[in-house]
Design a protein around this motif. Structure first.
Motif, PDB file in Angstrom:
ATOM      1  N   GLN A   1      -5.667   7.682   4.461  1.00 11.16           N
ATOM      2  CA  GLN A   1      -4.998   6.590   3.775  1.00 11.16           C
ATOM      3  C   GLN A   1      -3.516   6.870   3.577  1.00 11.16           C
ATOM      4  N   GLY A   2      -3.125   8.034   3.123  1.00 16.21           N
ATOM      5  CA  GLY A   2      -1.736   8.414   2.966  1.00 16.21           C
ATOM      6  C   GLY A   2      -0.955   7.535   1.995  1.00 16.21           C
ATOM      7  N   LYS A   3       0.357   7.658   2.062  1.00 26.66           N
ATOM      8  CA  LYS A   3       1.239   6.927   1.156  1.00 26.66           C
ATOM      9  C   LYS A   3       1.247   5.436   1.510  1.00 26.66           C
ATOM     10  N   PRO A   4       1.163   4.585   0.487  1.00 26.28           N
ATOM     11  CA  PRO A   4       1.218   3.142   0.751  1.00 26.28           C
ATOM     12  C   PRO A   4       2.578   2.738   1.325  1.00 26.28           C
TER      13      PRO A   4
ATOM     14  N   ALA B   1      -5.842  13.727  -6.588  1.00 19.54           N
ATOM     15  CA  ALA B   1      -4.587  13.751  -7.327  1.00 19.54           C
ATOM     16  C   ALA B   1      -3.532  12.903  -6.625  1.00 19.54           C
ATOM     17  N   MET B   2      -3.472  13.006  -5.300  1.00 25.00           N
ATOM     18  CA  MET B   2      -2.491  12.205  -4.554  1.00 25.00           C
ATOM     19  C   MET B   2      -2.804  10.720  -4.675  1.00 25.00           C
ATOM     20  N   SER B   3      -4.075  10.368  -4.682  1.00 23.45           N
ATOM     21  CA  SER B   3      -4.470   8.975  -4.833  1.00 23.45           C
ATOM     22  C   SER B   3      -4.005   8.428  -6.184  1.00 23.45           C
ATOM     23  N   THR B   4      -4.152   9.223  -7.221  1.00 24.74           N
ATOM     24  CA  THR B   4      -3.701   8.825  -8.560  1.00 24.74           C
ATOM     25  C   THR B   4      -2.191   8.624  -8.569  1.00 24.74           C
ATOM     26  N   TYR B   5      -1.461   9.559  -7.971  1.00 24.30           N
ATOM     27  CA  TYR B   5      -0.002   9.440  -7.912  1.00 24.30           C
ATOM     28  C   TYR B   5       0.402   8.169  -7.150  1.00 24.30           C
TER      29      TYR B   5
ATOM     30  N   ARG C   1      -1.226   5.411  -6.673  1.00 26.20           N
ATOM     31  CA  ARG C   1      -1.500   4.196  -7.437  1.00 26.20           C
ATOM     32  C   ARG C   1      -0.382   3.932  -8.442  1.00 26.20           C
ATOM     33  N   ALA C   2       0.100   4.982  -9.098  1.00 28.56           N
ATOM     34  CA  ALA C   2       1.207   4.830 -10.052  1.00 28.56           C
ATOM     35  C   ALA C   2       2.480   4.405  -9.322  1.00 28.56           C
ATOM     36  N   TRP C   3       2.757   5.030  -8.181  1.00 28.50           N
ATOM     37  CA  TRP C   3       3.954   4.694  -7.403  1.00 28.50           C
ATOM     38  C   TRP C   3       3.888   3.232  -6.953  1.00 28.50           C
ATOM     39  N   ALA C   4       2.732   2.799  -6.460  1.00 27.12           N
ATOM     40  CA  ALA C   4       2.565   1.427  -5.989  1.00 27.12           C
ATOM     41  C   ALA C   4       2.741   0.432  -7.133  1.00 27.12           C
ATOM     42  N   ALA C   5       2.229   0.756  -8.306  1.00 24.26           N
ATOM     43  CA  ALA C   5       2.391  -0.143  -9.462  1.00 24.26           C
ATOM     44  C   ALA C   5       3.869  -0.302  -9.804  1.00 24.26           C
ATOM     45  N   CYS C   6       4.606   0.766  -9.753  1.00 21.53           N
ATOM     46  CA  CYS C   6       6.047   0.711 -10.028  1.00 21.53           C
ATOM     47  C   CYS C   6       6.770  -0.125  -8.975  1.00 21.53           C
TER      48      CYS C   6
ATOM     49  N   GLY D   1       9.240  -5.717  -7.244  1.00 21.53           N
ATOM     50  CA  GLY D   1       9.262  -6.827  -6.309  1.00 21.53           C
ATOM     51  C   GLY D   1       8.919  -6.488  -4.866  1.00 21.53           C
ATOM     52  N   TYR D   2       8.165  -5.410  -4.635  1.00 19.94           N
ATOM     53  CA  TYR D   2       7.761  -5.041  -3.278  1.00 19.94           C
ATOM     54  C   TYR D   2       6.298  -5.399  -3.074  1.00 19.94           C
ATOM     55  N   SER D   3       5.971  -5.738  -1.840  1.00 23.58           N
ATOM     56  CA  SER D   3       4.595  -5.965  -1.446  1.00 23.58           C
ATOM     57  C   SER D   3       4.056  -4.611  -0.952  1.00 23.58           C
ATOM     58  N   ILE D   4       2.904  -4.194  -1.455  1.00 21.90           N
ATOM     59  CA  ILE D   4       2.360  -2.863  -1.145  1.00 21.90           C
ATOM     60  C   ILE D   4       1.096  -3.004  -0.301  1.00 21.90           C
ATOM     61  N   GLN D   5       1.031  -2.247   0.757  1.00 21.89           N
ATOM     62  CA  GLN D   5      -0.173  -2.182   1.611  1.00 21.89           C
ATOM     63  C   GLN D   5      -0.575  -0.749   1.788  1.00 21.89           C
TER      64      GLN D   5
END
Length: 157
Positions: A24-27, A137-141, A143-148, A153-157
């Motif tokens: 999955q890696g970074k969104p 742990a990376m998944s948790t990070y 999710r926080a990064w994507a929420a920010c 105003g960014y679309s996250i995939q």
């Protein structure tokens, strides 16, 4: 099911989950409101800091796996325990056959080999567990990064 079969099934399950999470890696963040590349880079840095502080996870540390252990100390005594059990069993069988010493030596060799197999299985299970924890742990990070980033105003995939 035997203990060995359960351990192997657990290791396979953890590995499959880990491989799925690793793929999955970074969104990806798309500038949905026309943000410039410079603004996106600035927002990414701000969200990196925010996600790191709010999740308590530093991706630079969480994504690095510790080097595998090796040497005689690895194995938690499985080889020694196997040798002792094998020697005791071999001595009993050897005594019945007429040569307890030879039976003990053969039993100790077989026990050492079985202990080595057990040690390798335990090491693989520990490595898979550590990798799964790192991925969690990376998944948790992320999710926080994507929420920010979504908040900026960014679309996250």
């Amino acid at each position: 099911m035997t203990k060995r079969t359960l351990s192997l099934a657990f290791a396979v399950m953890v590995t499959m989950i880990t491989l799925d999470a690793a793929g999955q890696g970074k969104p990806i963040a798309y500038p949905a409101k026309g943000q410039s590349a410079q603004q996106q880079q600035s927002d990414d840095g701000a969200c990196y800091s925010w996600a790191k502080s709010s999740s308590g996870i530093d991706p630079a540390v969480a994504s690095t796996a510790p080097p595998p252990q090796s040497g005689p100390a690895v194995g938690g005594g499985e080889r020694l325990g196997g040798a002792a059990r094998g020697a005791a069993g071999g001595a009993v069988i050897g005594a019945i056959a007429g040569d307890a010493g030879k039976g003990a030596a053969i039993g100790a060799t077989a026990g050492t080999m079985a202990g080595g197999v057990r040690a390798r299985q335990n090491r693989r299970a520990q490595d898979a567990n550590a990798q799964a924890q790192s991925q969690g742990a990376m998944s948790t990070y992320y999710r926080a990064w994507a929420a920010c980033m979504q908040g900026k105003g960014y679309s996250i995939q």
